[in-house]
Write a protein that holds these residues in place. Sequence first.
Motif, short mmCIF file in Angstrom:
data_model
loop_
_atom_site.label_atom_id
_atom_site.label_comp_id
_atom_site.label_asym_id
_atom_site.label_seq_id
_atom_site.Cartn_x
_atom_site.Cartn_y
_atom_site.Cartn_z
N GLY A 87 0.78 -1.22 0.00
CA GLY A 87 0.00 0.00 0.00
C GLY A 87 0.82 1.27 0.00
N THR A 88 2.12 1.15 0.18
CA THR A 88 2.95 2.36 0.26
C THR A 88 4.10 2.33 -0.73
OG1 THR A 88 4.29 1.37 2.02
CG2 THR A 88 2.41 2.69 2.71
N LEU A 89 3.99 1.49 -1.75
CA LEU A 89 5.07 1.39 -2.72
C LEU A 89 5.01 2.47 -3.78
CD1 LEU A 89 5.51 -2.43 -3.41
CD2 LEU A 89 7.13 -0.89 -2.33
N ASN A 90 3.82 3.02 -4.04
CA ASN A 90 3.65 3.96 -5.13
C ASN A 90 4.03 5.38 -4.70
OD1 ASN A 90 2.61 5.74 -7.08
ND2 ASN A 90 0.97 4.34 -7.62
N PRO A 91 5.13 5.93 -5.22
CA PRO A 91 5.56 7.26 -4.77
C PRO A 91 4.58 8.37 -5.14
CG PRO A 91 6.93 6.48 -6.59
CD PRO A 91 6.10 5.33 -6.15
N GLY A 92 3.78 8.17 -6.21
CA GLY A 92 2.75 9.14 -6.55
C GLY A 92 1.70 9.22 -5.45
N GLN A 93 1.28 8.06 -4.94
CA GLN A 93 0.31 8.01 -3.85
C GLN A 93 0.91 8.58 -2.56
OE1 GLN A 93 -2.79 7.31 -4.08
NE2 GLN A 93 -3.06 6.06 -5.91
N ILE A 94 2.17 8.28 -2.33
CA ILE A 94 2.85 8.80 -1.13
C ILE A 94 2.88 10.33 -1.17
CG2 ILE A 94 5.06 8.92 0.08
CD1 ILE A 94 5.59 6.04 -0.90
N ALA A 95 3.25 10.89 -2.32
CA ALA A 95 3.31 12.34 -2.46
C ALA A 95 1.94 12.97 -2.23
CB ALA A 95 3.84 12.71 -3.84
N ALA A 96 0.89 12.34 -2.76
CA ALA A 96 -0.47 12.86 -2.59
C ALA A 96 -0.90 12.80 -1.12
CB ALA A 96 -1.45 12.06 -3.45
N TYR A 97 -0.54 11.71 -0.44
CA TYR A 97 -0.91 11.54 0.96
C TYR A 97 -0.29 12.63 1.83
CZ TYR A 97 -1.65 9.23 5.45
OH TYR A 97 -2.04 8.94 6.73
N PHE A 98 0.98 12.90 1.60
CA PHE A 98 1.66 13.91 2.42
C PHE A 98 1.28 15.33 1.99
CE2 PHE A 98 3.95 10.22 3.77
CZ PHE A 98 4.31 10.51 5.08
N ALA A 99 0.82 15.50 0.74
CA ALA A 99 0.28 16.80 0.33
C ALA A 99 -1.02 17.09 1.09
CB ALA A 99 0.03 16.83 -1.17
N SER A 100 -1.85 16.05 1.25
CA SER A 100 -3.07 16.19 2.04
C SER A 100 -2.74 16.54 3.49
CB SER A 100 -3.90 14.90 1.99
OG SER A 100 -4.35 14.64 0.68
N HIS A 101 -1.70 15.92 4.01
CA HIS A 101 -1.26 16.21 5.37
C HIS A 101 -0.85 17.67 5.50
CE1 HIS A 101 1.06 16.36 9.00
NE2 HIS A 101 2.22 16.35 8.37
N GLN A 102 -0.12 18.17 4.51
CA GLN A 102 0.29 19.58 4.53
C GLN A 102 -0.94 20.49 4.53
OE1 GLN A 102 3.01 20.70 1.41
NE2 GLN A 102 2.84 22.88 1.87
N ALA A 103 -1.95 20.14 3.74
CA ALA A 103 -3.17 20.94 3.69
C ALA A 103 -3.89 20.92 5.03
CB ALA A 103 -4.09 20.40 2.58
N GLU A 104 -3.92 19.76 5.70
CA GLU A 104 -4.55 19.67 7.02
C GLU A 104 -3.83 20.54 8.04
OE1 GLU A 104 -4.25 15.51 7.51
OE2 GLU A 104 -6.07 15.05 6.36
N HIS A 105 -2.51 20.54 7.97
CA HIS A 105 -1.69 21.36 8.86
C HIS A 105 -2.01 22.85 8.65
CE1 HIS A 105 2.08 23.56 9.89
NE2 HIS A 105 2.15 22.69 10.88
N GLN A 106 -2.04 23.27 7.40
CA GLN A 106 -2.29 24.66 7.07
C GLN A 106 -3.72 25.07 7.44
OE1 GLN A 106 0.79 24.78 3.23
NE2 GLN A 106 -1.36 25.23 2.93
N LEU A 107 -4.67 24.16 7.22
CA LEU A 107 -6.07 24.48 7.51
C LEU A 107 -6.29 24.66 9.01
CD1 LEU A 107 -8.44 24.78 5.51
CD2 LEU A 107 -9.28 22.59 6.35
N ALA A 108 -5.67 23.80 9.82
CA ALA A 108 -5.78 23.95 11.27
C ALA A 108 -5.23 25.30 11.72
CB ALA A 108 -5.02 22.81 11.97
#
Length: 424
Positions: free
Chosen positions: A324-345
């Motif tokens: 579930g974590t082999l795809n670097p495209g998915q990894i980049a998207a996941y951590f981009a969402s995390h960055q958005a959550e950080h900024q939104l808070a």
Amino acid sequence: MSSAVFQPKIHAAEIEQRLPNSSSNAALHYQRALLFLAEVDPGKRKQLEKPIWEIVTPKTSEQETKAIDDLLIAARHAIRAGLIGAAQANADFGANMSEYSVGTVLPHVGPMQDLAKLIALYGMQKEAEGDWQESAQVYLDLIRMGQHMGQQTTLAESIEGVRILETGYHALASWAVHSPDTQLIKEVRSLLGAIAPNPLTPATAIGYEAALVDLRLNRLQDAFPDGNWAEMMLSVIEGRPEKQDPASIEAFVKSEAAKRGVPTSVFDSKSSFDEFIEKLRSVNAQYYEATLNSLALPTEKSITVGEQTYQKFAPQLLRLGDPGTLNPGQIAAYFASHQAEHQLADLVLALSANKQGDLFPKDLSKVANDFGGKLSPSPTESGKLTYKVSPDQKGFRISYLGTKIGGVEIPEISFEYGGGGASK
């Protein structure tokens, strides 16, 4: 010269048993908390299966509130131990990488999310009692817990750290919109910047993952032909043989390997198996190098190049990491969402700190000064920031719009407050 032996006077009253100091390693306290939590009735713990924003909502009934209170009482020792852990500067779960190399099971990863939700519920209980300072402290401790997990050596732990931070960000944002003390909100926002100054990134963990794969290959090579090589390969293959005896496992693994394009001749001799492992080693080294390079790019480019990297290497990769974590495209998207959550808070805290009584700012220009005159951009170019305040200014909805880059979707990241409660 006298040969008399010097005998100091001993005062028994001055000798006492010292109490050992509490460990400064947060992980030891977290592990103790998880043991306490495991002792709680599974029926009570079942509430923790849902995201925190679904456990407590404006529609939470009196019966559901009582069930939460019962859980908090039953798990009070786990909460206390978890908060002691969160107060420490560093966490080291002591994972033995040589042992981790033969499988992907880290027993603390999943339960840490349950502990995080439990601590969030404890903070909400304090908030309901009107203790705004104590509840904020609990949420900040929860965010520090997420930081602790995110700084571990495996990608699985880093991803779990992101999930814990997601819980902490939501709880803190919900606290801010309800808090009547704007000065306290400003202080909490400043502390958030110190505790979680930047979103977590996967780069360090990916580097360790590459080393772990290499370690697994060494173990696999050493185990063939008379060791537990089949069981080691089985641990990363989807599906299980009908029988669990060694011969059945070996036959199943060979069959599954063949389906993935591995020639059956690989298993004929030690030399052919060694040659196969060396090819895998070379492919994985190239793959992880390309993965790290893609993750260093701006978000949208990172996702695009990551997808291309995965498509190029996927047919050659034997699943020696978490599928579930082999795809670097998915990894980049996941951590981009995390960055958005950080900024939104952070934005919700700023909006709450600038409210006048119960009234929130009409537009985001009112809080721009809190961000040096310019609001944080979306992690992606197409993920536009939107803010809509209710007609009476007592509620709002703020979000980063979702987007799709190639075959990868980044969901909308939002926070909504209608005056009676907050929701994800």
